[in-house]
Design a protein around this motif. Sequence first.
Motif, PDB file in Angstrom:
ATOM      1  N   MET A   1       0.851  -1.191   0.000  1.00 41.62           N
ATOM      2  CA  MET A   1       0.000   0.000   0.000  1.00 41.62           C
ATOM      3  C   MET A   1       0.890   1.246   0.000  1.00 41.62           C
ATOM      4  O   MET A   1       1.827   1.349   0.778  1.00 41.62           O
ATOM      5  N   ASN A   2       0.610   2.194  -0.889  1.00 45.45           N
ATOM      6  CA  ASN A   2       1.416   3.399  -1.007  1.00 45.45           C
ATOM      7  C   ASN A   2       1.070   4.414   0.084  1.00 45.45           C
ATOM      8  O   ASN A   2      -0.071   4.504   0.529  1.00 45.45           O
ATOM      9  N   THR A   3       2.081   5.195   0.470  1.00 46.75           N
ATOM     10  CA  THR A   3       1.913   6.220   1.500  1.00 46.75           C
ATOM     11  C   THR A   3       2.310   7.577   0.958  1.00 46.75           C
ATOM     12  O   THR A   3       3.372   7.723   0.348  1.00 46.75           O
ATOM     13  N   VAL A   4       1.472   8.576   1.184  1.00 47.16           N
ATOM     14  CA  VAL A   4       1.755   9.948   0.782  1.00 47.16           C
ATOM     15  C   VAL A   4       1.778  10.835   2.024  1.00 47.16           C
ATOM     16  O   VAL A   4       0.923  10.699   2.908  1.00 47.16           O
ATOM     17  N   GLN A  24      -8.488   7.000  -3.089  1.00 46.57           N
ATOM     18  CA  GLN A  24      -7.833   6.101  -4.043  1.00 46.57           C
ATOM     19  C   GLN A  24      -7.173   4.903  -3.361  1.00 46.57           C
ATOM     20  O   GLN A  24      -6.519   4.098  -4.024  1.00 46.57           O
ATOM     21  N   GLY A  25      -7.347   4.787  -2.057  1.00 44.37           N
ATOM     22  CA  GLY A  25      -6.836   3.624  -1.350  1.00 44.37           C
ATOM     23  C   GLY A  25      -5.458   3.782  -0.743  1.00 44.37           C
ATOM     24  O   GLY A  25      -4.882   2.812  -0.233  1.00 44.37           O
ATOM     25  N   TRP A  26      -4.905   5.001  -0.764  1.00 45.77           N
ATOM     26  CA  TRP A  26      -3.573   5.236  -0.219  1.00 45.77           C
ATOM     27  C   TRP A  26      -3.629   5.454   1.289  1.00 45.77           C
ATOM     28  O   TRP A  26      -4.662   5.847   1.840  1.00 45.77           O
ATOM     29  N   THR A  27      -2.497   5.248   1.944  1.00 47.56           N
ATOM     30  CA  THR A  27      -2.313   5.695   3.314  1.00 47.56           C
ATOM     31  C   THR A  27      -1.861   7.150   3.266  1.00 47.56           C
ATOM     32  O   THR A  27      -0.940   7.496   2.532  1.00 47.56           O
ATOM     33  N   ARG A  45      -6.199   4.400   7.567  1.00 46.70           N
ATOM     34  CA  ARG A  45      -5.269   4.815   6.512  1.00 46.70           C
ATOM     35  C   ARG A  45      -5.000   6.313   6.533  1.00 46.70           C
ATOM     36  O   ARG A  45      -4.411   6.846   5.602  1.00 46.70           O
ATOM     37  N   ILE A  46      -5.429   6.992   7.587  1.00 45.61           N
ATOM     38  CA  ILE A  46      -5.152   8.423   7.737  1.00 45.61           C
ATOM     39  C   ILE A  46      -4.491   8.667   9.081  1.00 45.61           C
ATOM     40  O   ILE A  46      -4.994   8.253  10.123  1.00 45.61           O
ATOM     41  N   ARG A  47      -3.340   9.325   9.030  1.00 46.60           N
ATOM     42  CA  ARG A  47      -2.652   9.740  10.248  1.00 46.60           C
ATOM     43  C   ARG A  47      -2.433  11.244  10.165  1.00 46.60           C
ATOM     44  O   ARG A  47      -2.017  11.770   9.126  1.00 46.60           O
ATOM     45  N   ILE A  48      -2.712  11.920  11.253  1.00 48.73           N
ATOM     46  CA  ILE A  48      -2.541  13.374  11.305  1.00 48.73           C
ATOM     47  C   ILE A  48      -1.370  13.686  12.228  1.00 48.73           C
ATOM     48  O   ILE A  48      -1.355  13.284  13.396  1.00 48.73           O
ATOM     49  N   LEU A  49      -0.383  14.391  11.674  1.00 48.62           N
ATOM     50  CA  LEU A  49       0.819  14.712  12.439  1.00 48.62           C
ATOM     51  C   LEU A  49       1.051  16.219  12.478  1.00 48.62           C
ATOM     52  O   LEU A  49       0.762  16.916  11.497  1.00 48.62           O
TER      53      LEU A  49
END
Length: 249
Positions: A1-4, A24-27, A45-49
């Motif tokens: 799984m791709n991460t942006v 679109q299915g990305w992390t 699949r969502i992280r807030i930093l």
Amino acid sequence: MNTVLITGTSSGYGLETARHFHAQGWTVIATMRTPRGDLLPKSDRIRILPLDVTHPDSIDAAIRAAGPIDVLVNNAGIGVVGAFEATPMAHIRKVFETNTFGVMAMVQAVIPQMRARRSGVIVNITSSVTLAPHPLAAAYTASKQAIEGFTGSLAHELGAFGVQAKLVEPGYAPTTRFAINTDIPVTDLIPEAYANYAGPIFATFANPELTTQESDVAQAVWLAATDKTDRLHYPAGADAVALSQAKVA
């Protein structure tokens, strides 16, 4: 799984781009100076930093917490509108710290991991002012033009290691708070001598012939991030596309 990892996701282009990549299915690593959990869907699949691109320690902490990053989207930025002669140098430096040096610092932070994997994409968001400079935006234009040249050079430099560098150039969005994060009212940057000159320009800003939607930018960023060709420029929005075609012609 791709991460942006996307900078400046608290509003506007960054927020819409985070939503698009998630769909679109990305992390998605959504970063902002003051994290808010109510802006994006609740998802594993969502992280807030927290991230302030003008502070090296903040950048280092965010990169460590994010883990492997496939795509970096440099979206965080601030604007300034006004006569250049009335714009304090301190504020010009503030614009460059975010729009130019902040982008460079983020890029420098992710290059080692992308180079080691021999893969990755860096997408830098500039502006259509790099295609056709606007009056009363000299400092902002300069900060974005610097990133245009930087990214073009970087594309050659990193291409040898399988890493791509791309440019997304959004057009004008009247609903976007262009001078967001600025601490100087626009009226303070328009001396009396410029009043007659500035009036028609601000009227054009308020009622442009063509505009850019946040979704236009998100789609352009997605295209840049997933396009395997050596294409460098991705204008976003009808006005930016028209300007890019006129520039080529």
